[in-house]
Design a protein around this motif. Structure first.
Motif, mmCIF file in Angstrom:
data_model
loop_
_atom_site.group_PDB
_atom_site.id
_atom_site.type_symbol
_atom_site.label_atom_id
_atom_site.label_comp_id
_atom_site.label_asym_id
_atom_site.label_seq_id
_atom_site.Cartn_x
_atom_site.Cartn_y
_atom_site.Cartn_z
ATOM 1 N N ILE A 55 0.216 8.548 -0.993
ATOM 2 C CA ILE A 55 0.458 9.715 -1.836
ATOM 3 C C ILE A 55 0.630 10.928 -0.923
ATOM 4 O O ILE A 55 -0.331 11.393 -0.315
ATOM 5 C CB ILE A 55 -0.695 9.931 -2.827
ATOM 6 N N THR A 78 10.481 12.710 -5.136
ATOM 7 C CA THR A 78 9.101 12.345 -5.457
ATOM 8 C C THR A 78 8.426 11.904 -4.162
ATOM 9 O O THR A 78 9.059 11.316 -3.292
ATOM 10 C CB THR A 78 9.039 11.205 -6.495
ATOM 11 N N ALA A 98 7.057 5.499 -9.571
ATOM 12 C CA ALA A 98 5.805 5.259 -10.293
ATOM 13 C C ALA A 98 5.484 3.783 -10.469
ATOM 14 O O ALA A 98 4.318 3.397 -10.526
ATOM 15 C CB ALA A 98 5.851 5.958 -11.651
ATOM 16 N N ASN A 99 6.524 2.927 -10.538
ATOM 17 C CA ASN A 99 6.240 1.498 -10.711
ATOM 18 C C ASN A 99 5.824 0.841 -9.403
ATOM 19 O O ASN A 99 5.351 -0.291 -9.387
ATOM 20 C CB ASN A 99 7.422 0.764 -11.346
ATOM 21 N N GLY A 100 6.001 1.530 -8.274
ATOM 22 C CA GLY A 100 5.519 1.051 -6.992
ATOM 23 C C GLY A 100 6.222 -0.160 -6.423
ATOM 24 O O GLY A 100 5.691 -0.808 -5.525
ATOM 25 N N SER A 124 4.866 10.728 -4.334
ATOM 26 C CA SER A 124 3.575 10.176 -4.739
ATOM 27 C C SER A 124 3.439 8.688 -4.470
ATOM 28 O O SER A 124 2.366 8.126 -4.654
ATOM 29 C CB SER A 124 3.331 10.427 -6.233
ATOM 30 N N HIS A 125 4.521 8.042 -4.043
ATOM 31 C CA HIS A 125 4.501 6.595 -3.827
ATOM 32 C C HIS A 125 5.290 6.230 -2.574
ATOM 33 O O HIS A 125 6.167 5.371 -2.607
ATOM 34 C CB HIS A 125 5.079 5.869 -5.054
ATOM 35 N N ASP A 149 10.298 6.433 -1.194
ATOM 36 C CA ASP A 149 9.297 6.506 -2.262
ATOM 37 C C ASP A 149 9.706 5.470 -3.305
ATOM 38 O O ASP A 149 10.827 5.503 -3.822
ATOM 39 C CB ASP A 149 9.278 7.917 -2.869
ATOM 40 N N ASP A 172 13.373 4.516 -7.398
ATOM 41 C CA ASP A 172 13.199 4.722 -5.955
ATOM 42 C C ASP A 172 13.941 5.972 -5.487
ATOM 43 O O ASP A 172 14.999 6.316 -6.014
ATOM 44 C CB ASP A 172 13.737 3.532 -5.159
ATOM 45 N N ALA A 194 6.324 4.400 0.448
ATOM 46 C CA ALA A 194 6.101 2.990 0.755
ATOM 47 C C ALA A 194 6.642 2.581 2.112
ATOM 48 O O ALA A 194 6.157 1.611 2.688
ATOM 49 C CB ALA A 194 6.738 2.111 -0.327
ATOM 50 N N ASN A 246 0.853 -1.183 0.000
ATOM 51 C CA ASN A 246 0.000 0.000 0.000
ATOM 52 C C ASN A 246 0.887 1.231 0.000
ATOM 53 O O ASN A 246 1.655 1.445 0.922
ATOM 54 C CB ASN A 246 -0.912 0.014 1.229
ATOM 55 N N LEU A 247 0.783 2.015 -1.049
ATOM 56 C CA LEU A 247 1.599 3.218 -1.181
ATOM 57 C C LEU A 247 0.791 4.426 -0.735
ATOM 58 O O LEU A 247 -0.418 4.485 -0.920
ATOM 59 C CB LEU A 247 2.054 3.392 -2.627
#
Length: 189
Positions: A5, A71, A33-35, A73-74, A30, A42, A76, A2-3
């Motif tokens: 934002i 970044t 985008a590939n999560g 947005s992800h 983070d 990363d 983790a 579960n990322l």
């Protein structure tokens, strides 16, 4: 995974109590985008602090302080570390991202003390004991980062504040009373 934002957030908050960890480090990851971890995009950034030992430390950190975290947005992972490795003890509370810095006016020292509030969950009012002044201004922060003010007024059993107009949810309340800063969490039902 579960990322989270956090790209629209400006602050990261964490309260920590430790008898022996110095330094204490906070790292955010983070996964891009590939999560996924090690996916080539990363980003991570770590900050180091010297906490007051055997007392609560409140960290209100602008996300811009995590300079290598370009970044957000992800998000983790949150990694907490420090020394002594393997024998350090730390207690964590009130971990959240938000948009508004909690600013409390007053002459509070750097020690944040936790107060007990009742009833909890609260419906119409919340009460605390042990405050010095007859009327005490407090800030209340919801989980989205919105702040509001409430007033605790002295009564026969302590200090009481009206919370009946608050939406249901979880709140962090911070009170400056003389030279002390108190905080506690309540659930409003």
């Amino acid at each position: 995974a579960n990322l989270f934002i956090a790209s629209s957030m400006f602050y990261f908050h964490l309260d920590a109590w430790t008898p022996n960890m110095t330094p204490f480090r906070i790292k955010l990851f983070d996964f891009g985008a590939n999560g996924v971890y090690a996916g080539g995009d990363d980003k991570e950034s770590e900050l180091s602090f010297t906490p007051t030992l055997s007392g609560w430390n409140s960290y209100e950190i602008p996300l811009t302080d995590f300079t290598a975290l370009t970044t957000k947005s992800h998000i983790a992972q949150l990694v907490l570390s420090g020394l002594p490795a393997g024998s350090g003890n730390i207690f964590i509370d009130n971990v959240y991202f938000h948009n508004v810095s909690v600013i409390i006016t007053g002459e509070a020292n750097s020690t944040v003390e936790t107060k007990a509030a009742y009833p909890n969950p609260a419906e119409n009012y919340v009460e605390v004991t042990g405050l010095q002044n007859k009327k005490v201004q407090a800030q209340i922060l919801d989980l989205t980062g919105r702040t509001n003010s409430i007033v605790f007024e002295q009564n026969e059993s302590g200090h009481r504040a009206n919370v009946q107009n608050l939406p249901n949810g979880i709140y962090l309340i911070k009170i400056v009373d003389g030279s002390k800063l108190y905080q506690f969490k309540i659930s409003k039902k």
